[in-house]
Design a protein around this motif. Sequence first.
Motif, PDB file in Angstrom:
ATOM      1  N   THR A 114     -11.394 -34.193  18.391  1.00  0.00           N
ATOM      2  CA  THR A 114     -10.683 -32.942  18.673  1.00  0.00           C
ATOM      3  C   THR A 114     -11.043 -31.873  17.640  1.00  0.00           C
ATOM      4  N   SER A 115     -11.278 -32.292  16.405  1.00  0.00           N
ATOM      5  CA  SER A 115     -11.698 -31.329  15.376  1.00  0.00           C
ATOM      6  C   SER A 115     -13.072 -30.761  15.716  1.00  0.00           C
ATOM      7  N   MET A 116     -13.980 -31.628  16.134  1.00  0.00           N
ATOM      8  CA  MET A 116     -15.318 -31.149  16.511  1.00  0.00           C
ATOM      9  C   MET A 116     -15.253 -30.253  17.737  1.00  0.00           C
ATOM     10  N   GLN A 117     -14.363 -30.584  18.670  1.00  0.00           N
ATOM     11  CA  GLN A 117     -14.230 -29.741  19.853  1.00  0.00           C
ATOM     12  C   GLN A 117     -13.752 -28.342  19.468  1.00  0.00           C
ATOM     13  N   LYS A 118     -12.818 -28.258  18.531  1.00  0.00           N
ATOM     14  CA  LYS A 118     -12.338 -26.953  18.071  1.00  0.00           C
ATOM     15  C   LYS A 118     -13.449 -26.153  17.400  1.00  0.00           C
ATOM     16  N   LEU A 119     -14.341 -26.864  16.718  1.00  0.00           N
ATOM     17  CA  LEU A 119     -15.442 -26.193  16.016  1.00  0.00           C
ATOM     18  C   LEU A 119     -16.568 -25.797  16.954  1.00  0.00           C
ATOM     19  N   GLY A 120     -16.573 -26.351  18.187  1.00  0.00           N
ATOM     20  CA  GLY A 120     -17.525 -25.907  19.198  1.00  0.00           C
ATOM     21  C   GLY A 120     -18.708 -26.845  19.396  1.00  0.00           C
ATOM     22  N   ASP A 121     -19.488 -26.574  20.435  1.00  0.00           N
ATOM     23  CA  ASP A 121     -20.632 -27.400  20.811  1.00  0.00           C
ATOM     24  C   ASP A 121     -21.674 -27.571  19.705  1.00  0.00           C
ATOM     25  N   PRO A 122     -21.948 -26.556  18.869  1.00  0.00           N
ATOM     26  CA  PRO A 122     -22.946 -26.771  17.807  1.00  0.00           C
ATOM     27  C   PRO A 122     -22.566 -27.876  16.831  1.00  0.00           C
ATOM     28  N   VAL A 123     -21.299 -28.250  16.787  1.00  0.00           N
ATOM     29  CA  VAL A 123     -20.858 -29.360  15.944  1.00  0.00           C
ATOM     30  C   VAL A 123     -20.781 -30.652  16.755  1.00  0.00           C
ATOM     31  N   LEU A 124     -20.213 -30.586  17.949  1.00  0.00           N
ATOM     32  CA  LEU A 124     -19.955 -31.780  18.750  1.00  0.00           C
ATOM     33  C   LEU A 124     -21.226 -32.369  19.354  1.00  0.00           C
ATOM     34  N   ARG A 125     -22.087 -31.528  19.904  1.00  0.00           N
ATOM     35  CA  ARG A 125     -23.249 -32.047  20.645  1.00  0.00           C
ATOM     36  C   ARG A 125     -24.229 -32.827  19.768  1.00  0.00           C
ATOM     37  N   PRO A 126     -24.618 -32.337  18.574  1.00  0.00           N
ATOM     38  CA  PRO A 126     -25.509 -33.165  17.742  1.00  0.00           C
ATOM     39  C   PRO A 126     -24.891 -34.518  17.392  1.00  0.00           C
ATOM     40  N   PHE A 127     -23.578 -34.523  17.079  1.00  0.00           N
ATOM     41  CA  PHE A 127     -22.919 -35.778  16.717  1.00  0.00           C
ATOM     42  C   PHE A 127     -22.995 -36.782  17.859  1.00  0.00           C
ATOM     43  N   LEU A 128     -22.780 -36.316  19.088  1.00  0.00           N
ATOM     44  CA  LEU A 128     -22.817 -37.215  20.238  1.00  0.00           C
ATOM     45  C   LEU A 128     -24.222 -37.724  20.523  1.00  0.00           C
ATOM     46  N   GLN A 129     -25.227 -37.102  19.933  1.00  0.00           N
ATOM     47  CA  GLN A 129     -26.606 -37.573  20.069  1.00  0.00           C
ATOM     48  C   GLN A 129     -27.095 -38.209  18.765  1.00  0.00           C
TER      49      GLN A 129
END
Length: 584
Positions: A477-492
Motif C-alpha cells: 500500500t505504501s508503494m501504491q501511494k508512491l505510484g507506479d515508478p516505485v511499485l512496478r520495478p519492485f514487482l519485476q
Amino acid sequence: MMVQVKDGGLPLFHGSFAAPSPLPKTRRFHLLAQAAVPSRTQRIMESLPASGEVGGAGGAYSYNALKRLDGLWSGICSASPVVQEPQQVVSNVSGLFRGSELAEKCADVFDVVVCGGTLGVFIATALSSRGFRVGIVEKGLLKGREQEWNISRKELLELAEVGVLTEDDIDFVTAASFNPNRCGFEGKGEIWVHDILNLGISPAKLIEIVRKRFDFLGGVVLEGCSVSNISIYEDAAVLQLADGRILSSRLIIDAMGNFSPVVRQIRLGRKPDGVCLVVGSCCRGFKENTTSDVIFSSASAKSVGKSVAQYFWEAFPAGSGPLDRTTYMFTYLYPEPGSPLLEELLEDYWELMPQYQGVSLDDLEVLRVIYGIFPTYRDSPLPAAFDRILQFGDASGIQSPVSFGGFGSLTRHLGRLSAGIHEAIDNNFLDCQSLSLLNPYMPNLSATWLFQRAMSAKKQSNVSPTFINELLYANFTSMQKLGDPVLRPFLQDVIQFGPLVKTLGLVMLTRPLILPSIFEQVGIPVLLDWLGHFVMLGYYTFLSCYIDPLIRPLSNRFPAKMRYELKQKLEAWKYGSGLDYEFE
C-alpha cells in the motif's frame, strides 16, 4: 474428474549428472507406512496420460519424478552435520591441450560450449550472432515445455534488443495476454496493477524459434549427451562426454540450472540459505479467467507437518484455451529437518486451491501438475571459481531470491553478459578473476534477501501468524501511494535505492508498531547484514548516477585489460543499483 496432460513439472537438472539421493530412512519409513493408501496427488498424477519429458523448468511431469525430487529435497533438509563430498566434475590440468595425446581424439573445437540448453540457448544464440562458433550440450532434447512462462512485454523486448528475437517473434510466441493483475493479502484489500507478468509465453515455440536462429548462425546442438568431466588446460577447456567424445572450447558456460554439478562442486555441497517450494497445476474449467494474480495470500501462516509455512498464490490465464488457468502455490523456508515435502504441499494445494479460486475441483479438468524447488544462497551471484568456466542463468544465482525461475533475470542481463563475454573471449581474459567480473556483487540483489527472510514463517516464533501478510500489505500500500515508478520495478524484482527509501520511510511513519515484529521475524544479524547491502545500494546508485558519466566516455583510451575491467565495474554499478530498469 476428466484428466489429460501434455507435460508439466519444474525439474532441477538442465545438465547431465547423477540422480538425487533417496529419502532419509526415517522419512522414507513414514511414507512407506502410508503407501497402502495413495495420496490424492498420486491418484491425480497417475491418472494423467504419460508423455515425453523435456529438459529445463517444467520438463518433468510424472509422480515418480515428483518422488525423486522429494528425495533430493529431503536430503537437502537432512540434519547430518557431515557435508557429502560432491562429485568432482572439474579439474585443472597443467600444460597445453593442443600438445597432449588427448588432442588427437578431439571430435570438435568451439569458441564457446554451453552446457544445458533450455536457458543456455539464449546466450548461445546471442554469442553466435557475434560471430563465435558455439556448441550446446544437452542431456535430453532441446525443446521447451508446454506450460507457459509468465513475463511482461517490456522484458521480452530485451531479447529483441540483443538480436535473439524479433518483435514479430514475440507476437508469435505469446499464447495469452491479460490485464489487470492483482496483489492481495488475507482480506486486507487488493492492489491492481497493469502489464506485470501479463503475457503467457509458450516455451515450446520460443525455444524452437531461438534454436532455428542458432542453427542458421552455424551453431551446433548435441542432444542426448551427458558431460562426464571437464578438464581445464592452459589453452582450452575440454569436455569429455559420457559416450567418449571429446570437445575443446575456449570457454564453457554452465547453464545447468540451480543444481548444476559444477556449482555443487564450487559450493562444496553446502546447504542453501533459503528455498522457494512451488506446486501447482494447469486446469480447464475456470469461467472467470481474464485477470491474473501476481501475489496473493488468503490465509495466515499455518502448520504443515512438523513445520510452519506461509502460503502465497499466483494465477494466470493459460493460452491453451479460454477456460484454462494455471495456479501456483508457493512458500519460502529454510531447509531443515521436518520441512514439508512437495507432495505434502500438493495435498494442501488440492484442498486450498478451489477455495482460493472459487471453483470445485470436481468441475475442473487437470491438464498438468507443476512442482519445483528453487534454492538460493546469500553469497550470490556466484563468481567464477575456475578459469574458462562461467555460470549463467539459474546456475549463476543472478535471479532474485524471492522469484522462482530465472527467465526474467535472463532477459534483463543477456545484453550485458553477451557483450562482456564477447570482449573477454576476444582478448583472452578467461581467467577466473576476469570472468568473475561478469557475475559481480550486486547490492540490490543481496538486499532482496531481507524480503525472503521476512516472508518465511518460523517455528516457535513469538510473531503473530498474521504478521507476514500485515507487513506485505503495509509495503504494497505504501508503494501504491508512491505510484507506479516505485511499485512496478519492485514487482519485476528490481530494487532501487530511491524507491526503497521512500517505501521504508512511509511504512515506518504509518505503521511504526510493526518494527518490533520485523526484528523478531528476521533477526538482528540478518538486519545488520541487510543494512550493509542497503548502504552499498545507495553507494552504487551514487556511483552510477554521478561517476559513471564522467568515466565511461574515457574508457576507450585505456589498455584492453583495464578497459574490460572498467566496463564491467560500470555495469556492476548500473545493474547492482537497479538503474538498468527504465520506467515506461
